[in-house]
Design a protein around this motif. Structure first.
Motif, short mmCIF file in Angstrom:
data_model
loop_
_atom_site.label_atom_id
_atom_site.label_comp_id
_atom_site.label_asym_id
_atom_site.label_seq_id
_atom_site.Cartn_x
_atom_site.Cartn_y
_atom_site.Cartn_z
N GLY A 91 53.18 35.77 34.33
CA GLY A 91 53.26 36.91 33.43
C GLY A 91 52.32 38.05 33.77
N VAL A 92 51.55 37.90 34.84
CA VAL A 92 50.65 38.97 35.25
C VAL A 92 51.47 40.15 35.78
CG1 VAL A 92 48.82 39.61 36.88
CG2 VAL A 92 48.80 37.36 35.79
N GLU A 93 51.06 41.35 35.42
CA GLU A 93 51.78 42.57 35.81
C GLU A 93 51.93 42.64 37.33
OE1 GLU A 93 53.29 44.96 34.21
OE2 GLU A 93 52.87 44.14 32.22
N PRO A 94 53.15 42.77 37.84
CA PRO A 94 53.36 42.87 39.29
C PRO A 94 52.62 44.06 39.91
CG PRO A 94 55.44 42.45 38.16
CD PRO A 94 54.43 42.75 37.11
N GLY A 95 52.46 45.13 39.11
CA GLY A 95 51.78 46.31 39.62
C GLY A 95 50.34 46.02 40.02
N LEU A 96 49.69 45.13 39.29
CA LEU A 96 48.31 44.76 39.63
C LEU A 96 48.26 44.02 40.96
CD1 LEU A 96 47.07 43.51 36.13
CD2 LEU A 96 46.52 45.69 37.25
N ILE B 285 43.18 19.58 33.65
CA ILE B 285 42.89 20.99 33.91
C ILE B 285 42.80 21.25 35.41
CG2 ILE B 285 41.11 22.77 33.74
CD1 ILE B 285 40.54 21.75 30.91
N VAL B 286 42.05 20.42 36.12
CA VAL B 286 41.88 20.62 37.56
C VAL B 286 43.21 20.46 38.30
CG1 VAL B 286 40.78 19.73 39.65
CG2 VAL B 286 39.45 19.94 37.55
N ALA B 287 43.88 19.32 38.07
CA ALA B 287 45.14 19.06 38.76
C ALA B 287 46.24 20.02 38.31
CB ALA B 287 45.58 17.62 38.52
N GLY B 288 46.29 20.31 37.02
CA GLY B 288 47.31 21.23 36.51
C GLY B 288 47.14 22.64 37.03
N MET B 289 45.89 23.10 37.12
CA MET B 289 45.62 24.43 37.67
C MET B 289 46.07 24.52 39.13
SD MET B 289 44.10 26.78 35.68
CE MET B 289 43.03 27.74 36.74
N LEU B 290 45.73 23.50 39.91
CA LEU B 290 46.11 23.50 41.32
C LEU B 290 47.64 23.51 41.47
CD1 LEU B 290 43.52 20.95 42.79
CD2 LEU B 290 43.57 23.44 43.09
N LEU B 291 48.30 22.67 40.68
CA LEU B 291 49.77 22.64 40.73
C LEU B 291 50.37 23.98 40.35
CD1 LEU B 291 50.90 19.20 39.22
CD2 LEU B 291 51.45 20.11 41.48
N ALA B 292 49.84 24.58 39.29
CA ALA B 292 50.37 25.86 38.82
C ALA B 292 50.18 26.95 39.86
CB ALA B 292 49.69 26.26 37.51
N ILE B 293 49.02 26.98 40.52
CA ILE B 293 48.77 27.99 41.55
C ILE B 293 49.73 27.82 42.72
CG2 ILE B 293 47.09 28.76 43.27
CD1 ILE B 293 44.90 28.16 41.21
N VAL B 294 49.92 26.55 43.14
CA VAL B 294 50.86 26.29 44.24
C VAL B 294 52.28 26.69 43.84
CG1 VAL B 294 51.91 24.49 45.65
CG2 VAL B 294 49.45 24.46 45.23
N LEU B 295 52.68 26.37 42.61
CA LEU B 295 54.02 26.73 42.14
C LEU B 295 54.19 28.25 42.10
CD1 LEU B 295 54.51 24.18 39.22
CD2 LEU B 295 56.00 24.41 41.22
N VAL C 270 44.59 35.74 44.03
CA VAL C 270 44.59 34.66 43.05
C VAL C 270 43.29 34.65 42.26
CG1 VAL C 270 44.59 32.16 42.75
CG2 VAL C 270 46.18 33.21 44.36
N ARG C 271 42.17 34.77 42.98
CA ARG C 271 40.85 34.65 42.35
C ARG C 271 40.49 35.86 41.51
NH1 ARG C 271 35.10 33.76 45.56
NH2 ARG C 271 33.76 33.78 43.71
N HIS C 272 40.81 37.07 41.99
CA HIS C 272 40.32 38.28 41.33
C HIS C 272 41.38 39.00 40.49
CE1 HIS C 272 36.55 37.96 43.47
NE2 HIS C 272 37.19 37.86 44.62
N VAL C 273 42.64 38.61 40.63
CA VAL C 273 43.70 39.28 39.86
C VAL C 273 44.43 38.29 38.96
CG1 VAL C 273 45.80 40.66 39.95
CG2 VAL C 273 43.99 41.04 41.64
N LEU C 274 45.08 37.30 39.57
CA LEU C 274 45.93 36.39 38.79
C LEU C 274 45.14 35.61 37.74
CD1 LEU C 274 48.36 34.95 41.51
CD2 LEU C 274 48.88 36.59 39.71
#
Length: 218
Positions: A114-119, A28-38, A134-138
């Motif tokens: 998949g988060v709405e680009p408008g947000l 979870i920790v490593a996968g989350m970090l990788l996903a955010i960077v990607l 990242v913290r408050h929207v994504l």
């Protein structure tokens, strides 16, 4: 059921929970970090870095293409270096984590994408910085999907832990092979299967509950 056999079931279950719990935390920790960077480094992302994105994406695809049993054997030297042994529950954590990190990273990446680009644009217009977005929207918007991914990953982890147990990792898989298959004790195999089904069912129900709980769209 004899007390000795009951103790073996309990010990095997605890070993499986140890393998799954520790591996899940790392994944979870490593996968989350990788996903955010990607997500951030993707073309059109908040911090586009095409070379970094392509390199990470290629590495993840390579790891996902390796069957777990092959990865388990290939990582034996790494496991011995990190843990000091290739046997036992802790030794199984290394290949389990290595196998599920890229799997979970892709799940999180898809949900973040998949988060709405408008947000995102609205947050930018309000002057939010990248990390704030990242913290408050994504992350809040993708949270229900991420929780669903955690559920899927945990169930896959149980499946992999049983396979790891069959080759020296301990846990329920080891018990099923050692007693249920090699000693022809059908009752042991049946009980192990029942425990695994119950464990998967509990995780699935818990995952669905938390996914609904944090899905503010419904």
């Amino acid at each position: 059921m004899s007390p000795t056999l009951a103790d073996r079931y309990v010990q095997a279950l605890l070993q499986t929970l140890l393998m799954v719990g520790a591996s899940m935390l790392i994944a979870i920790v490593a996968g989350m970090l990788l996903a955010i960077v990607l997500t951030l480094s993707a073309p059109g992302g908040l911090y586009p870095r095409p070379l970094l994105h392509k390199t990470l994406s290629t590495a993840i695809n390579m790891f996902r293409a390796i069957p777990f049993i092959i990865l388990l054997v290939a990582l034996l030297p790494v496991t011995r270096f990190i843990v000091g042994t290739t046997l036992g529950a802790w030794a199984a954590v290394v290949p389990l984590s290595a196998n599920l990190i890229p799997f979970f990273a892709r799940i999180v990446q898809v949900n973040l994408g998949g988060v709405e680009p408008g947000l995102i644009e609205a947050a930018r217009a309000m002057g939010c910085k990248r990390l704030q977005i990242v913290r408050h929207v994504l992350l809040p918007e993708a949270l229900p999907g991420i929780l669903g991914g955690v559920t899927v990953t945990a169930i896959a982890m149980i499946d992999m832990s049983a396979m790891a147990g069959a080759v020296g990792g301990g846990g329920l898989g080891d018990m099923a092979i050692r007693y249920g298959y090699e000693r022809y004790e059908t009752q042991v195999m049946v009980v192990v299967i029942f425990i695994l089904v119950a464990l998967v069912s509990v995780i699935q129900l818990a995952g669905e509950f938390f996914t609904r709980r944090f899905d503010h769209k419904h």
